[in-house]
Design an enzyme around this catalytic site. Structure first.
Site, PDB file in Angstrom:
ATOM      1  N   HIS A  99      32.985  15.726  73.469  1.00  4.49           N
ATOM      2  CA  HIS A  99      32.236  16.700  72.671  1.00  4.49           C
ATOM      3  C   HIS A  99      31.472  17.672  73.570  1.00  4.49           C
ATOM      4  O   HIS A  99      31.509  18.892  73.355  1.00  4.49           O
ATOM      5  CB  HIS A  99      31.262  15.973  71.748  1.00  4.49           C
ATOM      6  CG  HIS A  99      30.372  16.896  70.965  1.00  4.49           C
ATOM      7  ND1 HIS A  99      30.768  17.479  69.782  1.00  4.49           N
ATOM      8  CD2 HIS A  99      29.112  17.357  71.211  1.00  4.49           C
ATOM      9  CE1 HIS A  99      29.790  18.242  69.324  1.00  4.49           C
ATOM     10  NE2 HIS A  99      28.776  18.188  70.171  1.00  4.49           N
ATOM     11  N   GLU A 100      30.767  17.147  74.567  1.00  4.49           N
ATOM     12  CA  GLU A 100      30.013  18.021  75.467  1.00  4.49           C
ATOM     13  C   GLU A 100      30.950  18.917  76.283  1.00  4.49           C
ATOM     14  O   GLU A 100      30.634  20.076  76.556  1.00  4.49           O
ATOM     15  CB  GLU A 100      29.127  17.181  76.399  1.00  4.49           C
ATOM     16  CG  GLU A 100      28.096  16.330  75.684  1.00  4.49           C
ATOM     17  CD  GLU A 100      27.238  17.116  74.696  1.00  4.49           C
ATOM     18  OE1 GLU A 100      27.007  18.327  74.926  1.00  4.49           O
ATOM     19  OE2 GLU A 100      26.801  16.523  73.693  1.00  4.49           O
ATOM     20  N   HIS A 103      31.865  21.899  74.321  1.00  6.46           N
ATOM     21  CA  HIS A 103      30.923  23.020  74.448  1.00  6.46           C
ATOM     22  C   HIS A 103      31.266  23.872  75.666  1.00  6.46           C
ATOM     23  O   HIS A 103      31.181  25.111  75.621  1.00  6.46           O
ATOM     24  CB  HIS A 103      29.492  22.490  74.571  1.00  6.46           C
ATOM     25  CG  HIS A 103      28.900  22.022  73.281  1.00  6.46           C
ATOM     26  ND1 HIS A 103      28.848  22.809  72.158  1.00  6.46           N
ATOM     27  CD2 HIS A 103      28.327  20.839  72.930  1.00  6.46           C
ATOM     28  CE1 HIS A 103      28.270  22.140  71.169  1.00  6.46           C
ATOM     29  NE2 HIS A 103      27.950  20.939  71.611  1.00  6.46           N
TER      30      HIS A 103
END
Length: 228
Positions: A99-100, A103
């Site tokens: 998920h990070e 980004h």
């Protein structure tokens, strides 16, 4: 009477949103803990590196203390992974790290909502910090314009949460797509990652709802005082 009026709207609007937020946070921790028991072949850091390599990125992975304190820093272009994610080979760790990294992919691809969120952070922080002071001062002095200015300033926090929602959902979609494309995770592991990411995404929905209820509460307080 004024303080009773304010407490009334807090009980009716804000308190349910606070309770919902707490329930969602408990749910996130529960799901994260559950899938922390499901091991896989890759650590969070390895999953992040795998996704980066597939997308032509070479960003530093920085350790950060704590649990569930992970984030991507667009200023230093670095991915910060916590102790429970970076070196842990679990489904939860892979999901959070992916998920990070999602980004990071957003910024690499010029995803507008992500860049907009970063741009409005200073304004949002300042406006939110002075909003309550303006509202209280406006009510005490019976100066409606000042009170409404405070409500408007708090509106920046709502707008920030509104922008945050698609950014977080998009990062999770990128994470799932990237992990699936590697072909190195089983369907069961990907299913677990999706559940971790879905639970985490609900925290942003709850945060938006809480901001909206606080905004509505302030607006009703100011309007009610003006009618008197």
């Amino acid at each position: 009477m004024f303080w009773w009026f304010m407490d009334y709207w807090y009980l009716v609007l804000v308190l349910p949103a606070v309770i919902l937020t707490l329930i969602v946070q408990i749910r996130v921790k529960s799901v994260f803990h559950k899938y922390s028991q499901h091991t896989c072949a890759y650590t969070g850091a390895a999953a992040s590196r795998m996704i980066q390599d597939a997308n032509g990125l070479q960003l530093p992975i920085v350790p950060v203390a704590g649990s569930m304190t992970d984030y991507y820093d667009p200023r230093s272009r670095s991915i910060h992974l916590s102790d429970t994610v970076r070196d842990m080979a679990t489904v939860s760790a892979v999901g959070v790290a992916a998920h990070e990294t999602g980004h990071a992919l957003q910024y690499a691809n010029g995803y507008f909502p992500a860049r907009l969120r970063t741009t409005i952070v200073p304004v949002t922080n300042f406006a939110s910090s002075i909003s309550m002071y303006l509202v209280i001062l406006g009510l005490v002095l019976s100066y409606d314009i000042l009170a409404y200015a405070g409500v408007l300033c708090f509106g920046f926090a709502v707008f920030f949460q509104l922008v945050t929602l698609p950014v977080e959902f998009n990062a999770s979609r990128r994470a799932m797509a990237s992990l699936r494309e590697t072909g190195r995770f089983t369907d069961e592991q990907l299913k677990g990652v999706r559940r971790v990411l879905t639970a985490a995404a609900l925290t942003y929905v709850a945060a938006l709802f809480l901001s909206l209820m606080n905004f509505l509460r302030l607006l009703l307080i100011v309007n009610g005082r003006r009618r008197r």
